[in-house]
Design a protein around this motif. Structure first.
Motif, PDB file in Angstrom:
ATOM      1  N   THR A 110       0.834  -1.202   0.000  1.00 25.57           N
ATOM      2  CA  THR A 110       0.000   0.000   0.000  1.00 25.57           C
ATOM      3  C   THR A 110       0.867   1.250   0.000  1.00 25.57           C
ATOM      4  OG1 THR A 110      -1.756  -1.164   1.181  1.00 25.57           O
ATOM      5  CG2 THR A 110      -1.781   1.253   1.301  1.00 25.57           C
ATOM      6  N   LEU A 111       1.857   1.268   0.879  1.00 29.19           N
ATOM      7  CA  LEU A 111       2.741   2.433   0.965  1.00 29.19           C
ATOM      8  C   LEU A 111       3.538   2.626  -0.312  1.00 29.19           C
ATOM      9  CD1 LEU A 111       3.999   2.072   4.630  1.00 29.19           C
ATOM     10  CD2 LEU A 111       2.364   3.757   3.742  1.00 29.19           C
ATOM     11  N   GLU A 112       4.012   1.536  -0.893  1.00 24.43           N
ATOM     12  CA  GLU A 112       4.794   1.630  -2.128  1.00 24.43           C
ATOM     13  C   GLU A 112       3.950   2.222  -3.249  1.00 24.43           C
ATOM     14  OE1 GLU A 112       6.254   0.517  -6.003  1.00 24.43           O
ATOM     15  OE2 GLU A 112       4.547  -0.497  -5.066  1.00 24.43           O
ATOM     16  N   GLU A 113       2.717   1.747  -3.385  1.00 24.78           N
ATOM     17  CA  GLU A 113       1.837   2.260  -4.433  1.00 24.78           C
ATOM     18  C   GLU A 113       1.494   3.728  -4.195  1.00 24.78           C
ATOM     19  OE1 GLU A 113      -0.529  -1.830  -5.660  1.00 24.78           O
ATOM     20  OE2 GLU A 113      -1.128  -0.784  -3.837  1.00 24.78           O
ATOM     21  N   LEU A 114       1.184   4.073  -2.954  1.00 20.58           N
ATOM     22  CA  LEU A 114       0.889   5.455  -2.605  1.00 20.58           C
ATOM     23  C   LEU A 114       2.056   6.371  -2.964  1.00 20.58           C
ATOM     24  CD1 LEU A 114      -0.548   7.812  -1.100  1.00 20.58           C
ATOM     25  CD2 LEU A 114       0.556   6.930   0.983  1.00 20.58           C
ATOM     26  N   PHE A 115       3.246   6.016  -2.524  1.00 14.02           N
ATOM     27  CA  PHE A 115       4.400   6.877  -2.753  1.00 14.02           C
ATOM     28  C   PHE A 115       4.759   6.972  -4.232  1.00 14.02           C
ATOM     29  CE2 PHE A 115       4.900   6.818   1.789  1.00 14.02           C
ATOM     30  CZ  PHE A 115       5.453   8.062   2.051  1.00 14.02           C
ATOM     31  N   GLU A 116       4.547   5.897  -4.981  1.00 19.85           N
ATOM     32  CA  GLU A 116       4.823   5.985  -6.411  1.00 19.85           C
ATOM     33  C   GLU A 116       3.844   6.944  -7.088  1.00 19.85           C
ATOM     34  OE1 GLU A 116       6.659   3.007  -9.224  1.00 19.85           O
ATOM     35  OE2 GLU A 116       4.507   2.632  -9.499  1.00 19.85           O
ATOM     36  N   SER A 117       2.568   6.853  -6.777  1.00 20.50           N
ATOM     37  CA  SER A 117       1.578   7.762  -7.373  1.00 20.50           C
ATOM     38  C   SER A 117       1.856   9.205  -6.976  1.00 20.50           C
ATOM     39  CB  SER A 117       0.162   7.374  -6.946  1.00 20.50           C
ATOM     40  OG  SER A 117      -0.195   6.143  -7.504  1.00 20.50           O
ATOM     41  N   TRP A 118       2.220   9.417  -5.742  1.00 20.14           N
ATOM     42  CA  TRP A 118       2.531  10.765  -5.261  1.00 20.14           C
ATOM     43  C   TRP A 118       3.790  11.297  -5.953  1.00 20.14           C
ATOM     44  CZ3 TRP A 118       4.567  12.072   0.262  1.00 20.14           C
ATOM     45  CH2 TRP A 118       4.421  13.441   0.516  1.00 20.14           C
ATOM     46  N   THR A 119       4.791  10.431  -6.127  1.00 28.12           N
ATOM     47  CA  THR A 119       6.008  10.830  -6.834  1.00 28.12           C
ATOM     48  C   THR A 119       5.697  11.178  -8.287  1.00 28.12           C
ATOM     49  OG1 THR A 119       7.379   9.450  -5.386  1.00 28.12           O
ATOM     50  CG2 THR A 119       8.335  10.085  -7.510  1.00 28.12           C
ATOM     51  N   TRP A 120       4.854  10.382  -8.930  1.00 23.75           N
ATOM     52  CA  TRP A 120       4.470  10.670 -10.316  1.00 23.75           C
ATOM     53  C   TRP A 120       3.776  12.031 -10.402  1.00 23.75           C
ATOM     54  CZ3 TRP A 120       2.051   5.389 -12.210  1.00 23.75           C
ATOM     55  CH2 TRP A 120       3.072   4.438 -12.346  1.00 23.75           C
ATOM     56  N   GLN A 121       2.954  12.352  -9.398  1.00 31.00           N
ATOM     57  CA  GLN A 121       2.316  13.668  -9.370  1.00 31.00           C
ATOM     58  C   GLN A 121       3.383  14.760  -9.243  1.00 31.00           C
ATOM     59  OE1 GLN A 121       0.495  15.151  -5.746  1.00 31.00           O
ATOM     60  NE2 GLN A 121      -1.445  15.421  -6.882  1.00 31.00           N
ATOM     61  N   TYR A 122       4.309  14.585  -8.329  1.00 31.71           N
ATOM     62  CA  TYR A 122       5.396  15.545  -8.105  1.00 31.71           C
ATOM     63  C   TYR A 122       6.211  15.773  -9.383  1.00 31.71           C
ATOM     64  CZ  TYR A 122       9.999  17.158  -6.576  1.00 31.71           C
ATOM     65  OH  TYR A 122      11.187  17.838  -6.462  1.00 31.71           O
ATOM     66  N   LEU A 123       6.445  14.699 -10.128  1.00 31.30           N
ATOM     67  CA  LEU A 123       7.233  14.789 -11.357  1.00 31.30           C
ATOM     68  C   LEU A 123       6.426  15.327 -12.543  1.00 31.30           C
ATOM     69  CD1 LEU A 123       9.212  11.428 -11.081  1.00 31.30           C
ATOM     70  CD2 LEU A 123      10.084  13.754 -10.679  1.00 31.30           C
ATOM     71  N   GLY A 124       5.145  15.576 -12.337  1.00 30.53           N
ATOM     72  CA  GLY A 124       4.306  16.124 -13.392  1.00 30.53           C
ATOM     73  C   GLY A 124       3.774  15.095 -14.363  1.00 30.53           C
ATOM     74  N   LEU A 125       3.830  13.819 -13.994  1.00 28.59           N
ATOM     75  CA  LEU A 125       3.318  12.770 -14.864  1.00 28.59           C
ATOM     76  C   LEU A 125       1.788  12.680 -14.810  1.00 28.59           C
ATOM     77  CD1 LEU A 125       6.033  10.060 -14.175  1.00 28.59           C
ATOM     78  CD2 LEU A 125       5.906  11.679 -16.080  1.00 28.59           C
ATOM     79  N   HIS A 126       1.188  13.230 -13.769  1.00 29.97           N
ATOM     80  CA  HIS A 126      -0.264  13.372 -13.671  1.00 29.97           C
ATOM     81  C   HIS A 126      -0.565  14.510 -12.703  1.00 29.97           C
ATOM     82  CE1 HIS A 126      -1.028  11.719  -9.645  1.00 29.97           C
ATOM     83  NE2 HIS A 126      -0.124  10.796  -9.902  1.00 29.97           N
ATOM     84  N   ASP A 127      -1.787  14.990 -12.740  1.00 31.24           N
ATOM     85  CA  ASP A 127      -2.209  16.040 -11.807  1.00 31.24           C
ATOM     86  C   ASP A 127      -3.465  15.614 -11.044  1.00 31.24           C
ATOM     87  OD1 ASP A 127      -4.062  16.170 -13.836  1.00 31.24           O
ATOM     88  OD2 ASP A 127      -3.921  18.334 -14.110  1.00 31.24           O
ATOM     89  N   LYS A 128      -3.551  14.328 -10.768  1.00 32.16           N
ATOM     90  CA  LYS A 128      -4.728  13.759 -10.105  1.00 32.16           C
ATOM     91  C   LYS A 128      -4.581  13.895  -8.592  1.00 32.16           C
ATOM     92  CE  LYS A 128      -4.869  10.489 -13.916  1.00 32.16           C
ATOM     93  NZ  LYS A 128      -4.724   9.097 -14.345  1.00 32.16           N
ATOM     94  N   PRO A 129      -5.685  14.196  -7.899  1.00 34.66           N
ATOM     95  CA  PRO A 129      -5.608  14.347  -6.443  1.00 34.66           C
ATOM     96  C   PRO A 129      -5.305  13.026  -5.737  1.00 34.66           C
ATOM     97  CG  PRO A 129      -7.884  14.499  -7.187  1.00 34.66           C
ATOM     98  CD  PRO A 129      -7.031  14.425  -8.417  1.00 34.66           C
ATOM     99  N   ILE A 130      -4.637  13.166  -4.589  1.00 32.34           N
ATOM    100  CA  ILE A 130      -4.248  12.019  -3.770  1.00 32.34           C
ATOM    101  C   ILE A 130      -4.566  12.339  -2.311  1.00 32.34           C
ATOM    102  CG2 ILE A 130      -2.347  10.534  -3.012  1.00 32.34           C
ATOM    103  CD1 ILE A 130      -0.859  11.307  -5.571  1.00 32.34           C
ATOM    104  N   ALA A 131      -5.208  11.400  -1.619  1.00 37.10           N
ATOM    105  CA  ALA A 131      -5.518  11.615  -0.209  1.00 37.10           C
ATOM    106  C   ALA A 131      -5.526  10.301   0.551  1.00 37.10           C
ATOM    107  CB  ALA A 131      -6.861  12.323  -0.067  1.00 37.10           C
ATOM    108  N   LEU A 132      -5.365  10.421   1.844  1.00 41.54           N
ATOM    109  CA  LEU A 132      -5.349   9.284   2.763  1.00 41.54           C
ATOM    110  C   LEU A 132      -6.644   9.254   3.562  1.00 41.54           C
ATOM    111  CD1 LEU A 132      -1.836   9.987   4.327  1.00 41.54           C
ATOM    112  CD2 LEU A 132      -2.345   8.449   2.426  1.00 41.54           C
TER     113      LEU A 132
END
Length: 183
Positions: A110-132
């Motif tokens: 779960t943490l690995e998937e979360l951090f990868e999606s958040w990193t992709w957002q940071y890198l500009g690969l998507h602009d989709k919202p993320i929340a816990l």
């Protein structure tokens, strides 16, 4: 209708409140007309979430690598099960099908998937919202750690703020829906 990609445990956890919050989120996703994208498992919180969305009339897309399908871990009642070659393709497929991301209690996957999606957002690969979904403050130690990263100069405050949290399923979906609305 938005597709919400949810990362969560393939185990139930030790406190029944995690199962209850997961089922409540599934009902909210289904009754609000959203779809679920998730890892495709029938076990743990993953299975409970899929069942709750389906029971509420929502659509559920599961994405699972062949080796896990062959171990009979896949949910057989989904709207769609997408079989992929490996975990890398699973995460990319889930991200491509998602309009927003949420993480519930879970383990290292779960943490690995979360951090990868958040990193992709940071890198500009998507602009989709993320929340816990911070049920019973499950993520509070992680959020404190992330705030420390900001304080120590290893994480920008804007990047930290992009990872939201909410204490209840309804508040989580309210937050994601608000961020999905056109400006």
């Amino acid at each position: 209708m938005a597709n919400i990609c949810v990362y969560l445990g393939s185990r139930q956890g030790s406190d029944p409140c995690f199962h209850e919050a997961t089922v409540a989120l599934g009902r909210e996703i289904g009754t609000r007309g959203h779809g679920l994208v998730y890892g495709g498992a029938r076990v743990g919180l993953m299975g409970a979430l899929a069942d709750a969305v389906l029971d509420a009339g929502g659509e559920v897309i599961g994405v699972m690598p062949d080796h896990l399908v062959e171990r009979e871990m896949s949910h057989h009642g989904l709207t769609q099960l997408i079989r992929v070659a490996d975990m890398h393709e699973r995460k990319a497929t889930m991200a491509a099908k998602a309009d927003a991301f949420a993480a519930l209690p879970g383990g290292i996957g779960t943490l690995e998937e979360l951090f990868e999606s958040w990193t992709w957002q940071y890198l500009g690969l998507h602009d989709k919202p993320i929340a816990l979904l911070d049920t019973q403050r499950f993520f509070a130690p992680l959020l404190t750690f992330l705030d420390n990263l900001v304080g120590q100069g290893f994480l920008d405050a804007r990047t930290r703020d992009a990872l939201g949290s909410a204490p209840t399923p309804a508040a989580l979906l309210d937050r994601l829906e608000q961020q999905l609305l056109p400006a």
